[in-house]
Scaffold this active site. Structure first.
Site, short mmCIF file in Angstrom:
data_model
loop_
_atom_site.label_atom_id
_atom_site.label_comp_id
_atom_site.label_asym_id
_atom_site.label_seq_id
_atom_site.Cartn_x
_atom_site.Cartn_y
_atom_site.Cartn_z
N CYS A 2 38.09 27.08 7.11
CA CYS A 2 36.87 26.46 7.58
C CYS A 2 35.91 27.50 8.14
O CYS A 2 36.15 28.70 8.09
CB CYS A 2 37.18 25.44 8.68
SG CYS A 2 38.50 24.29 8.25
N ASP A 104 48.33 21.38 10.13
CA ASP A 104 48.70 22.55 10.93
C ASP A 104 47.80 22.67 12.16
O ASP A 104 48.16 23.34 13.13
CB ASP A 104 48.66 23.83 10.10
CG ASP A 104 47.33 24.10 9.43
OD1 ASP A 104 46.50 23.17 9.32
OD2 ASP A 104 47.10 25.25 9.00
N VAL A 294 38.38 39.42 -12.97
CA VAL A 294 36.99 39.81 -13.12
C VAL A 294 36.94 41.23 -13.66
O VAL A 294 37.79 42.08 -13.32
CB VAL A 294 36.23 39.70 -11.77
CG1 VAL A 294 36.83 40.60 -10.71
CG2 VAL A 294 34.75 39.97 -11.95
#
EC number: 6.3.5.4
Length: 624
Positions: A2, A104, A294
Site C-alpha cells: 500500500c 497480516d 524486459v
C-alpha cells in the site's frame, strides 16, 4: 502492499479531512484497490491523521485500513507484507488473542499488543507502519530490517509528517521545498543520496531496521536490527554444509513469499538470481508460474533470450517487453516524480514499464534483487580482497602522480578497468565505496560545485571498519547503504508506480543470518562469485545460465545520448534554461557533454546523474 501518509499536528495546526484525502490520494498508484482516512485527537489536543491507499493481496475482503481494534486502543496504517503472519497468528492465538480478519495487518496489531516495541524483531517481512497507541498516547513508526519499504519523515516544532513517498509531504500546506546543499554533494559523490538525508532539508528517511516513537511532542528513533555480516563469525567449515543450509533457508524464503490471495508471478532476467527464484517457485506452485522480462533491441543490452530458456525449461507463462527510446522517454519524468529524487540507475524506468505491463495480469511478483549483495556476486567484491596488497606494494604518492593520471587517460571503452584502478588507490574506505559506483571524487565534486564539500556521510553506520574482512565490510556497506538508498528504493518505487508489489527472497533476515555464517571463499571463490548459490543451482538450472558472464541490467544510455537523446541532453545541461548549469561549473559540464557526444570518453553515468537532477529540480520546483 500500500501507500501510507499521515501526521501529528499541534492544536494550532490541525488540518481537515479533505487535506488528508487529497495528499494520500497522490499515491493512488500504490493502492488502486481501496482507501481509508481517519483523524484522531490526543489528550493534549494533538491531531493524528492516518491515510491509506490499498493494493489488495492478503485477505482481500477483510484487510481494509486504517484498522482499529475493537477496544479502540490501537489504530494502524501499514505498507508491506508480514510473510510469517500465519506462524505469528498461531502463536498469538495460543496466548489468548482473538482475530476478526485473516489479514497480516491485524496480526501486526496483536503482535504489538503482545510484545510492544520488541514485536518488530519477530516480523519476517517488508514493512513500514504507523501505529497509534491510545492508552500510552504514543505513535510508533517502524521500517523493515533491510529497508525494502520506505518511510519518509518531516519533523518541526513537535509536528511530524510521514509517508511512503515524498510528494505528499512536500505538497502539505506551508511545506518548505528548500534544497539540502549537502545532499547535492553526496549525490555527486555516490550517484544517490545516502540516508537519512534526502534532497529536501525538511525531509528525512527513517533508516532501515529502525523504530521511531513520538510521545509528548518528541520523536526518538532507535535501531533494532543490524545485518549479521557485522556480528556473525563464520562457523560453517564444509562447503557441502553451506549448500545444504542455503538450500533450506532459500526454499523457505521463496515459499513464504508466495503467500497471496491475488494472482502473482516473477520478474525473470535470465540471470542466475531470478532463475533460482523461478525454479523454486515452480516447485511450490500447482499452476504454471507467470514470468515477465524486459529488454532492448540494441545488441549486448538484452537478456531476453536467456530468460526464454528458463521460461521454456520450467513451463512458465512468459511475457516479454521491448523498450523503445520513445516509450522510455515518456516514463522518465513520472519515474522521478514517484521516486521523489533523481533516478540513480537507468534500469529503474524499464522496471516501471514492465510493472505496468505485469499489473494487467498479476498483483505481485517475486524478484532476484539483493542476491549479489548477500551472496557476493559483483566483481568488485573479488577485487576488493586484493586492494590491501596493491596498496602495500604501490606507495600512495606513486599512485597519485603516475598511475591515477595514466588511468584517467584510458579510452572510454575501458570504463570498468578505470574504476578498478582508481578504487585500488583510494585508501579511505568511504571514498573507495563511492569510486566503485562511478561517481565523482571529492576533489572533482568540489571543482564541479565551486565550493568545499562536507564529504562526511550523513550516517557513518554503513562504513563500519570493525568488521572482520574487506569483503564483509563491503557487503555490509552495500546492505546498509547501496541497497536501501538505491536498488531497494528502485524496487519499491518503480514497481509500485506500476501498481505491482515486489517480494525479494534474497532479502530475508533468516537467509541473511545463514549466509553470514559462510567464510569469504564460499561467497566470492570460483568464477563469477556467488559460489554457494551457483553450486546449489548446478543441478537445477542449465549450465549456460550458471556459467555465463554476469552482464547486469544495463540500458543503452551511452548510445541513446549520442543518438535519439542528443538534443534532449543539450537542452537539459547546456541550454540557458538548465537549472543544473547554474548550480555547477558550466565549463566542466559542457566538456563532459562534448567528450561524450564526440565518443572521446564514456560519461554516461555522470551525464545520466546530471540529467536526472535537472528533471527532478524542474518537477519538484526545489528552492535552491
Amino acid at each position: 502492499m500500500c501507500g501510507i501518509f499521515g501526521w501529528v499536528l499541534g492544536p494550532a495546526k490541525h488540518q481537515d479531512r479533505d487535506t488528508l484525502i487529497k495528499l494520500t490520494d497522490l499515491m493512488l498508484h500504490r493502492g488502486p484497490d481501496g482507501s481509508g482516512y481517519r483523524l484522531y485527537e490526543t489528550a493534549e489536543r494533538y491531531q493524528i491523521g492516518f491515510g491509506h491507499r490499498r493494493l489488495s493481496i492478503i485477505d482481500i475482503g477483510g484487510g481494509a485500513q486504517p484498522m482499529a481494534t475493537e477496544d479502540g486502543r490501537f489504530s494502524l496504517v501499514f505498507n508491506g507484507e508480514i510473510y510469517n503472519y500465519l506462524e505469528l497468528r498461531k502463536q498469538l492465538v495460543s496466548l489468548g488473542h482473538h482475530f476478526r480478519t485473516d489479514s497480516d495487518t491485524e496480526v501486526l496489531i496483536e503482535a504489538y499488543r503482545a510484545w510492544q516495541l520488541d514485536s518488530v524483531r519477530r516480523l519476517r517481512g517488508m514493512f513500514a507502519f504507523a501505529l497509534w497507541d491510545d492508552a500510552e498516547q504514543r505513535l510508533v513508526l517502524a521500517r523493515d530490517a533491510f529497508g525494502k519499504k520506505p518511510l519518509f519523515l518531516a519533523e518541526a516544532q513537535g509536528a511530524v509528517l510521514f509517508g511512503s513517498e515524498i510528494e505528499p509531504l512536500v505538497q502539505f500546506p506551508g511545506f518548505s521545498r528548500a534544497l539540502d546543499s549537502d545532499a547535492l554533494g553526496h549525490y555527486l559523490l555516490n550517484r544517490y543520496v545516502p540516508g537519512p538525508s534526502t534532497f529536501f532539508q525538511s525531509v528525512k528517511k527513517l533508516q532501515p531496521g529502525h523504530c521511531a516513537v513520538w510521545q509528548n511532542g518528541m520523536l526518538k528513533s532507535t535501531r533494532y536490527y543490524t545485518p549479521p555480516f557485522a556480528t556473525t563469525v563464520p562457523d560453517v567449515k564444509e562447503f557441502n554444509d553451506a549448500i545444504r543450509l542455503f538450500e533450506g533457508a532459500f526454499d523457505e524464503a521463496v515459499r513464504i513469499r508466495m503467500r497471496s490471495d491475488a494472482p502473482y508471478g516473477a520478474y525473470l532476467s535470465g540471470g542466475i538470481d531470478s532463475s533460482a527464484v523461478v525454479a523454486t517457485m515452480v516447485k511450490h506452485s500447482t499452476e504454471p508460474v507467470r514470468t515477465f522480462s524486459v529488454g532492448f533491441r540494441e545488441a549486448g543490452y538484452s537478456e531476453l533470450d536467456h530468460a526464454r530458456v528458463i521460461a521454456g525449461q520450467f513451463g512458465t507463462i512468459h511475457n516479454d517487453l521491448i523498450v523503445e527510446p520513445g516509450a522510455f522517454m515518456d516514463h522518465w519524468s513520472t519515474a522521478i516524480l514517484r521516486r521523489g529524487a533523481p533516478v540513480s540507475e537507468a534500469s529503474d524506468i524499464p522496471i516501471f514499464m514492465l510493472s505496468e505491463m505485469a499489473s494487467r495480469s498479476v498483483k505481485m511478483v517475486l524478484t532476484g534483487e539483493g542476491a549479489d549483495e548477500l551472496m557476493g556476486g559483483y566483481p568488485k567484491y573479488r577485487a576488493e580482497r586484493w586492494i590491501g596488497l596493491y596498496q602495500w606494494l604501490i606507495p600512495h604518492l606513486l599512485h597519485e602522480r603516475l598511475i591515477r593520471p595514466l588511468v584517467r587517460s584510458l579510452p572510454y571503452g575501458m570504463r570498468r578497468a578505470k574504476i578498478v584502478a582508481l578504487a585500488a588507490g583510494e585508501r579511505d574506505l568511504a571514498n573507495r565505496m563511492r569510486v566503485w559506483f562511478g561517481g565523482l571524487s571529492v576533489g572533482e565534486s568540489e571543482a564541479m560545485l565551486g565550493r568545499l564539500l562536507s564529504a562526511t556521510p550523513p550516517d557513518l553506520f554503513p562504513y563500519s571498519s570493525q568488521i572482520g574482512s574487506s569483503l564483509r565490510r563491503m557487503l555490509f556497506f552495500d546492505q546498509t547503504s547501496w541497497l536501501p538508498d538505491n536498488l531497494l528504493e528502485r524496487g519499491d518505487r518503480m514497481m509500485m508506480a506500476g501498481s505491482i508489489e515486489g517480494r525479494m527472497p534474497f532479502m530475508d533476515t533468516v537467509l541473511a543470518g545463514v549466509v553470514a555464517r559462510f567464510p569469504d571463499d564460499f561467497l566470492t571463490g570460483g568464477k563469477g562469485g556467488k559460489r554457494v548459490l551457483r553450486a546449489a543451482m548446478d543441478k537445477i538450472l542449465p549450465s549456460e545460465i550458471i556459467r555465463r558472464k554476469k552482464i547486469g541490467f544495463r540500458v543503452p544510455i551511452e548510445e541513446w545520448f549520442r543518438g535519439p537523446y542528443r538534443e534532449f541532453l543539450r537542452d537539459m545541461l547546456v541550454s540557458e534554461t538548465s537549472c543544473v548549469a547554474q548550480m555547477v561549473s558550466g565549463d566542466r559540464l559542457r566538456q563532459l557533454v562534448t567528450e561524450h557526444l564526440d565518443a572521446r570518453q564514456n560519461h554516461e553515468r555522470l551525464l545520466w546523474s546530471f540529467v536526472n537532477l535537472e528533471i527532478f529540480l524542474r518537477a519538484f520546483k526545489v528552492a535552491s
